[in-house]
Design a protein around this motif. Structure first.
Motif, PDB file in Angstrom:
ATOM      1  N   TRP A 143      30.897  16.853  86.567  1.00  0.00           N
ATOM      2  CA  TRP A 143      30.874  16.164  85.275  1.00  0.00           C
ATOM      3  C   TRP A 143      29.460  15.831  84.804  1.00  0.00           C
ATOM      4  O   TRP A 143      29.252  15.558  83.631  1.00  0.00           O
ATOM      5  N   GLN A 166      38.379  20.028  86.722  1.00  0.00           N
ATOM      6  CA  GLN A 166      37.067  20.142  87.382  1.00  0.00           C
ATOM      7  C   GLN A 166      36.878  19.036  88.419  1.00  0.00           C
ATOM      8  O   GLN A 166      36.348  19.259  89.502  1.00  0.00           O
ATOM      9  N   MET A 167      37.283  17.832  88.020  1.00  0.00           N
ATOM     10  CA  MET A 167      37.140  16.691  88.928  1.00  0.00           C
ATOM     11  C   MET A 167      37.983  16.896  90.184  1.00  0.00           C
ATOM     12  O   MET A 167      37.543  16.636  91.302  1.00  0.00           O
ATOM     13  N   THR A 204      29.387   7.803  87.633  1.00  0.00           N
ATOM     14  CA  THR A 204      30.263   8.131  88.757  1.00  0.00           C
ATOM     15  C   THR A 204      29.735   7.458  90.017  1.00  0.00           C
ATOM     16  O   THR A 204      28.525   7.453  90.246  1.00  0.00           O
ATOM     17  N   TYR A 242      35.433  12.677  79.088  1.00  0.00           N
ATOM     18  CA  TYR A 242      35.649  13.520  80.271  1.00  0.00           C
ATOM     19  C   TYR A 242      37.025  13.213  80.879  1.00  0.00           C
ATOM     20  O   TYR A 242      37.779  14.114  81.217  1.00  0.00           O
ATOM     21  N   ARG A 281      38.584  18.943  82.065  1.00  0.00           N
ATOM     22  CA  ARG A 281      37.601  18.162  82.825  1.00  0.00           C
ATOM     23  C   ARG A 281      38.257  17.559  84.077  1.00  0.00           C
ATOM     24  O   ARG A 281      37.650  17.482  85.145  1.00  0.00           O
ATOM     25  N   ASP A 292      32.049   8.770  79.066  1.00  0.00           N
ATOM     26  CA  ASP A 292      32.852   8.979  80.274  1.00  0.00           C
ATOM     27  C   ASP A 292      34.310   9.203  79.905  1.00  0.00           C
ATOM     28  O   ASP A 292      35.005  10.050  80.481  1.00  0.00           O
TER      29      ASP A 292
END
Ligand code: ZN
Length: 488
Positions: free
Chosen positions: A403, A450-451, A372, A441, A447, A438
């Motif tokens: 993440w 969450q991001m 990230t 996710y 996910r 990645d």
């Protein structure tokens, strides 16, 4: 210790010789700055540019000691910062204090700092050592070492030491001397030795560009340059470049210079730099711009059957949902699978009076990279360089928390949507879509939720810590979160 200031010698000589004092000046005329006054040229140069003011229309009071508040105001004006008065983080600097805006801006930029327990001591006098540090941080490479700062100033012909070789860093500094150092820092023609090198070639990318005697529009234009003009660049003072053209030295605005030869058939779209507005008083008036990258025929990065354009749109919409439930306004540059030109994304943000801009992307590199990262742009184009970097830091930390992918860091990135913007702007890369870990996710709706929450919280963290907006605190609670540690 024998202390001797070279200029004092001249001043003493002239006064001693009883030379004539006053003559009428076109602009300002201070009764205490006579014709032969040693710092006359430098003081009038700063006054002409609105960087220094007299204590009244007729007096400059050159022998008065400089306070920290006054120094902040002069440096802030020299750098072209927004000095509008505002609430500060210091107990002893009220919103109504004349330099409150400059103090807050300089503190944010790491140029000046306060004292423990929330005090700034605006009326404390400035020492020569502190002055050297402040000038270095404002115009040169930032240093915390008085020895480095003073030797740099002496080397550049900005300040002289005493006759005995010392700098007298503990001594207080008077307005005349501060003016001399400041004028010399800004314009090399005032220095005791003009050693500046014009080492970089740049090109003017607009017609009728004013070539001024100082770094703001109060200074008169000595002429105009047109598209394609070659200039030799030496250094910048805020958003202005000190350049040489055909042997003549002066200032042009950096927004109209570029390092590559401009193409007359495809001139750059230049939006004049805008002064930094202050965030609205009410959260309800604040506009967050979300910018999911790519769209339609431009899929962005691809991997394992996923397209970046779809994933970032999904995350963008989820971020929007968080803001919709808050008092803040939120606008998206696209909400469907359409293609939006980069310049239209920036124009959208400006047209909608955005206050913060977050561009959402995912990465790809032949499956060989992961993690990230968050980008900000720092240069004259977007006047919110410091703000953008702080925003990027808060976003990156929340994304990592969400993440826990590899931390690729907060980085400078020369991307159109953050470069050409006129508000704090960051570009996030959630992860690598073509990397197996990645991608898993990115592919997961929970996910992605969450991001989205991470981007929302990162924005709140920026507002809370950097902009000192305590009114965002209840917003954390409503999503079962709390504010991050201070990171900028
Ligand atoms: Zn992208």
């Amino acid at each position: 210790m024998k202390k001797f200031w070279l200029f004092s010698l001249f001043a003493a000589l002239f006064i001693g010789l009883g030379l004539p004092t006053s003559q009428a000046f076109a602009s300002s005329n201070f009764s205490d700055i006579g014709d032969t006054y040693r710092a006359k040229d430098e003081i009038y140069y700063l006054v002409e540019g609105g960087i220094a003011n007299g204590i009244s229309t007729t007096a400059f009071s050159p022998s008065t000691e400089v306070t920290r508040g006054q120094a902040a105001a002069m440096l802030g004006r020299a750098l072209g910062l927004n000095g509008e008065k505002r609430k500060t983080s210091f107990n002893d600097v009220s919103e109504n204090y004349f330099a409150s805006g400059y103090i807050e801006q300089l503190v944010k930029r790491g140029i000046i700092s306060g004292y423990p327990n929330g005090y700034f001591l605006p009326n404390k006098t400035l020492s020569r050592g502190e002055m050297a540090i402040l000038i270095n941080r404002s115009f040169g490479t930032g240093t915390n070492s008085v020895a480095v700062a003073t030797s740099t100033l002496m080397q550049k012909g900005i300040a002289n030491g005493y006759e005995d070789g010392t700098f007298g860093e503990q001594d207080t500094i008077i307005r005349a001397d501060f003016s001399v150092f400041l004028a010399r820092s800004i314009n090399a023609k005032f220095r005791t030795a003009d050693t500046e090198t014009f080492s970089q070639i740049m090109y003017v990318n607009v017609n009728d560009l004013n070539f001024r005697t100082g770094p703001n529009t109060n200074y008169p234009s000595m002429g105009k340059y047109n598209f394609g003009q070659v200039v030799e660049y030496a250094y910048s003072i805020g958003d202005w470049a000190y350049v040489r053209v055909n042997g003549e030295k002066g200032f042009v605005h950096t927004a109209y210079l570029q390092t590559t030869v401009p193409d007359p058939n495809n001139p750059p779209v230049i939006t004049p730099p805008e002064p930094a507005p202050i965030l609205p008083k009410k959260l309800e008036d604040m506009v967050i711009i979300l910018d999911p990258g790519h769209g339609d025929h431009d899929p962005g990065a691809t991997g394992f059957g996923l397209k970046e354009k779809d994933m970032v749109l999904d995350v963008g919409k989820r971020v929007k949902n968080y803001f919709v439930q808050s008092p803040l306004q939120v606008k998206m540059t696209r909400e469907t699978d359409v293609f939006v030109e980069l310049r239209d994304r920036v124009a959208f943000a400006k047209r909608n009076d955005g206050h913060l801009f977050v561009s959402i992307h995912a990465n790809a590199l032949n499956g060989s990279a992961n993690g990230t990262e968050t980008f900000y742009y720092t240069a004259a184009r977007n006047p919110y360089d410091v703000e953008s970097k702080a925003l990027a830091k808060y976003l990156q930390a929340r994304m990592l928390e969400a993440w826990n992918l590899k931390d690729r860091g907060v980085k400078y990135g020369n991307y159109y949507v953050i470069r050409e913007n006129a508000m704090p702007a960051a570009l996030v890369e959630m992860g690598f879509i073509d990397n197996k870990t990645d991608n898993a996710y990115i592919a997961s709706p929970s996910r992605r939720e969450q991001m989205a929450k991470a981007i929302y919280l990162g924005t709140l963290d920026y507002l809370y810590h950097y902009e000192k907006r305590e009114d965002v605190l209840p917003l954390y609670k409503s999503v079962n979160a709390s504010s991050s540690p201070k990171r900028h």
